[in-house]
Design an enzyme around this catalytic site. Structure first.
Site, PDB file in Angstrom:
ATOM      1  N   GLU A 199      16.475  33.154   3.095  1.00  0.00           N
ATOM      2  CA  GLU A 199      17.178  33.677   4.265  1.00  0.00           C
ATOM      3  C   GLU A 199      18.692  33.598   4.084  1.00  0.00           C
ATOM      4  O   GLU A 199      19.207  32.620   3.541  1.00  0.00           O
ATOM      5  CB  GLU A 199      16.778  32.867   5.512  1.00  0.00           C
ATOM      6  CG  GLU A 199      15.331  33.077   5.903  1.00  0.00           C
ATOM      7  CD  GLU A 199      14.941  32.372   7.201  1.00  0.00           C
ATOM      8  OE1 GLU A 199      15.838  31.895   7.937  1.00  0.00           O
ATOM      9  OE2 GLU A 199      13.727  32.303   7.483  1.00  0.00           O
ATOM     10  N   GLU A 258      14.861  41.212  10.001  1.00  0.00           N
ATOM     11  CA  GLU A 258      14.093  40.641  11.122  1.00  0.00           C
ATOM     12  C   GLU A 258      14.903  40.686  12.416  1.00  0.00           C
ATOM     13  O   GLU A 258      16.080  40.300  12.441  1.00  0.00           O
ATOM     14  CB  GLU A 258      13.690  39.192  10.819  1.00  0.00           C
ATOM     15  CG  GLU A 258      12.916  38.579  11.993  1.00  0.00           C
ATOM     16  CD  GLU A 258      12.153  37.313  11.666  1.00  0.00           C
ATOM     17  OE1 GLU A 258      12.206  36.845  10.509  1.00  0.00           O
ATOM     18  OE2 GLU A 258      11.492  36.786  12.588  1.00  0.00           O
ATOM     19  N   LYS A 312      11.500  34.585  -1.571  1.00  0.00           N
ATOM     20  CA  LYS A 312      12.355  35.109  -0.489  1.00  0.00           C
ATOM     21  C   LYS A 312      13.200  33.976   0.053  1.00  0.00           C
ATOM     22  O   LYS A 312      12.724  32.848   0.191  1.00  0.00           O
ATOM     23  CB  LYS A 312      11.480  35.708   0.621  1.00  0.00           C
ATOM     24  CG  LYS A 312      12.268  36.126   1.869  1.00  0.00           C
ATOM     25  CD  LYS A 312      11.459  36.998   2.810  1.00  0.00           C
ATOM     26  CE  LYS A 312      10.585  36.226   3.758  1.00  0.00           C
ATOM     27  NZ  LYS A 312      11.281  35.301   4.680  1.00  0.00           N
ATOM     28  N   ASP A 326       7.990  32.243   0.244  1.00  0.00           N
ATOM     29  CA  ASP A 326       9.199  31.842   0.963  1.00  0.00           C
ATOM     30  C   ASP A 326       9.750  30.530   0.420  1.00  0.00           C
ATOM     31  O   ASP A 326       9.002  29.566   0.221  1.00  0.00           O
ATOM     32  CB  ASP A 326       8.853  31.608   2.446  1.00  0.00           C
ATOM     33  CG  ASP A 326       9.486  32.633   3.361  1.00  0.00           C
ATOM     34  OD1 ASP A 326      10.418  33.339   2.931  1.00  0.00           O
ATOM     35  OD2 ASP A 326       9.041  32.723   4.515  1.00  0.00           O
ATOM     36  N   ASP A 338       7.064  31.005   5.404  1.00  0.00           N
ATOM     37  CA  ASP A 338       7.154  29.643   5.938  1.00  0.00           C
ATOM     38  C   ASP A 338       6.746  29.610   7.414  1.00  0.00           C
ATOM     39  O   ASP A 338       6.645  28.551   8.023  1.00  0.00           O
ATOM     40  CB  ASP A 338       8.553  29.041   5.716  1.00  0.00           C
ATOM     41  CG  ASP A 338       9.666  29.843   6.353  1.00  0.00           C
ATOM     42  OD1 ASP A 338       9.399  30.909   6.935  1.00  0.00           O
ATOM     43  OD2 ASP A 338      10.831  29.390   6.272  1.00  0.00           O
ATOM     44  N   SER A 339       6.443  30.801   7.968  1.00  0.00           N
ATOM     45  CA  SER A 339       5.833  30.874   9.298  1.00  0.00           C
ATOM     46  C   SER A 339       4.509  30.128   9.318  1.00  0.00           C
ATOM     47  O   SER A 339       3.989  29.822  10.395  1.00  0.00           O
ATOM     48  CB  SER A 339       5.613  32.340   9.702  1.00  0.00           C
ATOM     49  OG  SER A 339       4.871  33.020   8.716  1.00  0.00           O
TER      50      SER A 339
HETATM   51  O1  KIV Z   1       7.799  33.434   7.310  1.00  0.00           O
HETATM   52  C1  KIV Z   1       7.501  34.591   7.597  1.00  0.00           C
HETATM   53  O2  KIV Z   1       6.354  34.914   7.962  1.00  0.00           O
HETATM   54  C2  KIV Z   1       8.551  35.598   7.507  1.00  0.00           C
HETATM   55  C3  KIV Z   1       8.277  36.937   8.118  1.00  0.00           C
HETATM   56  C4  KIV Z   1       8.474  36.829   9.574  1.00  0.00           C
HETATM   57  C5  KIV Z   1       9.095  38.000   7.514  1.00  0.00           C
HETATM   58  O3  KIV Z   1       9.589  35.352   6.986  1.00  0.00           O
END
Ligand code: KIV
Length: 268
Positions: free
Chosen positions: A119, A186, A117, A88, A49-50
């Site tokens: 959090e 992280e 994934k 994500d 989600d980055s």
């Molecule tokens: O969203 C992302 O790119 C991440 C990484 C920083 C692990 O969660």
């Protein structure tokens, strides 16, 4: 080209007799073009989600939604034949069990992602267990949680105090116990990340968490030097991509102005 599976990732940490362990290499990607370039080289591609920051230019990850994550995951999967693809779950898409299940299943039903994934540590364990029960492969993400950046008041390294280190270990063990297949660490103090990696059976993938993790991940635009606004300490730039693009664009514009582009060979 042999597809990388959860089993092959697990075997990197726990090789069959006679073989030595090896590290998992991972990178983010948000589209088919970059994913296809990364695919032959890395074990795991994360549709992080980055992308809300790196791709969409937003200040944090919070405002990206399911529609965008599904769109980018589909694009990445089109570029991947070999790597293990993780998508994500965006902020707000897994606050209730029913909603989380519905959204997680969308990644399996509408894309070719191999895992999702999410959090959070101990508090997310029941949800992880429920998703796993439903046949979804889950990657945990503990330590510095970008989706909590506003609540916490910034991007802060964790594990600096004995209490914080203990909580991180609890988080890691809970996520593993719940059935997660991998866990991202992280912004965790290196010694704590090393201890967690040694205590866990499942592989850990570190970002800003030192060399003791079972694998490493970087955001691709950091690794390739495309994002130049700021550079966190943990980032290593392997290509001055931004500078190379600037130079290429200067030459392109100059060639247009001087009439050197297009040439006769480039014309019909
Ligand atoms: O969203 C992302 O790119 C991440 C990484 C920083 C692990 O969660």
């Amino acid at each position: 080209m042999k597809k990388i599976t959860l089993d092959s990732l697990y075997r990197k940490k726990h090789p069959k007799e006679g073989a030595s362990p090896s590290k998992i290499s991972a990178i983010t990607a948000y589209d088919a073009l970059f994913a296809s370039l990364f695919d032959p080289h890395v074990d795991l591609i994360l549709v992080g989600d980055s992308l809300n920051m790196s791709f969409a230019g937003k200040p944090d990850t919070l405002s990206v939604g399911m529609a965008e994550m599904l769109y980018h995951t589909k694009a990445v999967c089109r570029g991947v034949q070999r790597a293990f693809v993780v998508a994500d779950m965006p902020y707000g898409s897994y606050t209730h069990e029913k909603q989380a299940l519905k959204n997680a299943l969308k990644f399996y039903q509408q894309t070719r992602a191999d895992a999702i994934k999410l959090e959070g540590g101990q508090a997310r364990a029941p949800l992880i267990a429920r998703l796993v029960q439903e046949g979804v492969a889950v990657v945990g993400h503990i330590g510095l949680l970008p989706q909590s950046v506003r609540a916490v008041g910034g991007y802060k390294i964790v594990g600096k105090t004995p209490t914080s280190a203990r909580q991180l270990l609890e988080d890691a063990l809970s996520v593993q116990e719940a059935g997660a297949s991998l866990v991202v660490l992280e912004g965790v103090v290196a010694s704590v990340a090393t201890e967690i990696s040694q205590r866990l059976k499942i592989p850990t993938i570190g970002i800003g968490s030192g060399a003791g993790c079972d694998g490493q991940i970087l955001v691709f635009s950091d690794l390739l030097g495309l994002f130049k606004a700021f550079k966190p300490k943990f980032v290593r730039t392997y290509l001055e991509g931004g500078t190379l693009i600037e130079e290429a664009l200067q030459r392109y514009v100059q060639d247009i102005q001087t009439g050197h582009f297009p040439s006769e060979q480039e014309s019909y």
